[in-house]
Design a protein around this motif. Structure first.
Motif, short mmCIF file in Angstrom:
data_model
loop_
_atom_site.label_atom_id
_atom_site.label_comp_id
_atom_site.label_asym_id
_atom_site.label_seq_id
_atom_site.Cartn_x
_atom_site.Cartn_y
_atom_site.Cartn_z
N ASP A 1 -64.27 111.53 -89.88
CA ASP A 1 -63.73 111.58 -88.51
C ASP A 1 -62.32 111.04 -88.47
O ASP A 1 -61.45 111.59 -87.78
N ALA A 2 -62.08 109.94 -89.21
CA ALA A 2 -60.75 109.35 -89.23
C ALA A 2 -59.73 110.31 -89.84
O ALA A 2 -58.61 110.45 -89.34
N LYS A 3 -60.13 110.98 -90.94
CA LYS A 3 -59.22 111.93 -91.58
C LYS A 3 -58.94 113.12 -90.66
O LYS A 3 -57.81 113.59 -90.58
N ASN A 4 -59.98 113.60 -89.97
CA ASN A 4 -59.78 114.71 -89.05
C ASN A 4 -58.86 114.33 -87.90
O ASN A 4 -57.99 115.11 -87.49
N GLN A 5 -59.03 113.10 -87.40
CA GLN A 5 -58.18 112.63 -86.31
C GLN A 5 -56.73 112.49 -86.79
O GLN A 5 -55.80 112.87 -86.07
N GLN B 1 -51.18 114.59 -86.94
CA GLN B 1 -50.03 115.11 -87.68
C GLN B 1 -49.64 116.50 -87.18
O GLN B 1 -48.45 116.80 -87.04
N ILE B 2 -50.64 117.35 -86.92
CA ILE B 2 -50.35 118.69 -86.41
C ILE B 2 -49.69 118.61 -85.04
O ILE B 2 -48.71 119.31 -84.75
N GLU B 3 -50.20 117.73 -84.20
CA GLU B 3 -49.62 117.56 -82.86
C GLU B 3 -48.19 117.06 -82.95
O GLU B 3 -47.30 117.52 -82.22
N GLN B 4 -47.95 116.13 -83.88
CA GLN B 4 -46.61 115.59 -84.05
C GLN B 4 -45.64 116.66 -84.53
O GLN B 4 -44.52 116.79 -84.01
N LYS B 5 -46.05 117.44 -85.53
CA LYS B 5 -45.18 118.50 -86.05
C LYS B 5 -44.88 119.54 -84.97
O LYS B 5 -43.76 120.05 -84.87
N THR B 6 -45.89 119.84 -84.16
CA THR B 6 -45.69 120.80 -83.08
C THR B 6 -44.68 120.27 -82.07
O THR B 6 -43.80 121.01 -81.60
N ARG B 7 -44.80 118.98 -81.74
CA ARG B 7 -43.86 118.38 -80.79
C ARG B 7 -42.44 118.41 -81.34
O ARG B 7 -41.49 118.71 -80.61
N TYR B 8 -42.28 118.12 -82.62
CA TYR B 8 -40.95 118.15 -83.23
C TYR B 8 -40.36 119.55 -83.18
O TYR B 8 -39.17 119.74 -82.89
N THR B 9 -41.19 120.55 -83.46
CA THR B 9 -40.71 121.94 -83.43
C THR B 9 -40.25 122.35 -82.04
O THR B 9 -39.20 122.97 -81.87
N LEU B 10 -41.03 121.98 -81.03
CA LEU B 10 -40.66 122.30 -79.65
C LEU B 10 -39.39 121.56 -79.24
O LEU B 10 -38.54 122.12 -78.54
N ASP B 11 -39.26 120.32 -79.69
CA ASP B 11 -38.08 119.53 -79.33
C ASP B 11 -36.82 120.10 -79.95
O ASP B 11 -35.71 119.92 -79.41
N LEU B 12 -36.96 120.78 -81.09
CA LEU B 12 -35.78 121.40 -81.70
C LEU B 12 -35.13 122.41 -80.77
O LEU B 12 -33.91 122.57 -80.75
N PHE B 13 -35.95 123.10 -79.96
CA PHE B 13 -35.42 124.11 -79.04
C PHE B 13 -34.68 123.46 -77.88
O PHE B 13 -33.83 124.11 -77.24
#
Length: 277
Positions: free
Chosen positions: A36-40, A45-57
């Motif tokens: 569960d900890a690894k999945n969380q 990490q996926i949420e963070q990478k997505t946020r960084y990608t959106l912020d680039l725009f």
């Protein structure tokens, strides 16, 4: 007597079965909790990478800035230890080959810094024993066994990383290949290193300081200016400074992490770096 003995044996067997069941249940709970900890962590990490990608725009132009700059995780690992192929300033200046070629001014027993130390003391190991490290091995190309070599202790050079050839040239102990870079945990919690205002750099285009002087001017792919509770994304501009001067004025986090060729604090606050547009 035989009947009583049999009852005692059965009682002991039942008790042992219960103990084994409890151990298996506890093991199962721990495995589920770890999963569960690894999945969380993966989801975060996926949420963070997505946020960084959106912020680039939405990223604006870089600020004119001189002051605290925060680096975390992979970007800090790249700053400290260099890339996985060529290494960085520590590997270059801490090499016996560089000392022999007179491109390293470092001297054993003397400070590796050229000026005053304003931040946390620097201690570094050249470590080929880091578990799962990208530069770890049991033996290097010359057959020298892996070591955890104390390179710098409390700002002073302790030893050079030396292969057999340059160890013979300079009459030094042969340590073998450099391996990964290891730093000890700092004394400050990561949260305390995020006192506003500061700039956080998320990604460089390529961090490639001069391996002799330590000077760098590297393009910023994504960063944030953090002040008044607002994280304002920006892209472009350059982080300008000197590698050793930066290490002489930095605070390291108590929390540590492993990033392939780097094991050490996961957050660093460099107190006086410059960003130019």
């Amino acid at each position: 007597p035989n009947h009583e003995l049999r009852i005692m044996e059965l009682t002991a067997e039942v008790a042992e079965l219960k103990r084994q069941q409890q151990q298996e249940l506890q093991k199962h709970k721990e495995e589920v909790s770890l999963k569960d900890a690894k999945n969380q962590e993966l989801e975060e990490q996926i949420e963070q990478k997505t946020r960084y990608t959106l912020d680039l725009f939405e990223a604006g132009s870089p600020p004119s800035w001189q002051g605290p700059v925060v680096l975390r995780n992979e970007v800090l690992a790249m700053f400290v230890a260099g890339d996985h192929l060529g290494g960085g300033v520590l590997q270059a200046l801490g090499s016996a080959a560089s000392k022999y070629a007179k491109t390293s001014s470092w001297e054993v027993g003397k400070s590796v810094f050229r000026g005053d130390i304003k931040g946390d003391p620097l201690t570094v190991w050249a470590n080929r024993c880091i578990p799962f490290g990208t530069n770890s091995n049991r033996f290097d190309e010359e057959g020298l066994p892996a070591q955890r070599v104390a390179l710098i202790c409390e700002n002073e050079l302790v030893a050079f990383a030396a292969n057999q050839r340059y160890a013979d040239y300079l009459n030094l102990p042969a340590t073998g290949a450099f391996g990964g870079v290891e730093l000890p945990a700092g004394q400050t919690k990561s949260s305390a290193l995020l006192a506003e205002p500061y700039v956080e750099i998320i990604q460089f285009s390529w961090f490639n300081p001069n391996s002799v002087t330590g000077d760098f001017a590297t393009e910023i792919r994504l960063g944030y200016l953090v002040e008044n509770g607002i994280r304002k994304p920006f892209r472009g501009g350059q982080l300008v400074g000197n590698y050793l001067d930066a290490l002489a004025d930095v605070r390291w986090s108590a929390e540590t992490g492993f990033f392939g060729n780097y094991l050490g604090p996961e957050t660093a606050r460099f107190n006086d770096l410059k960003i130019v547009g």
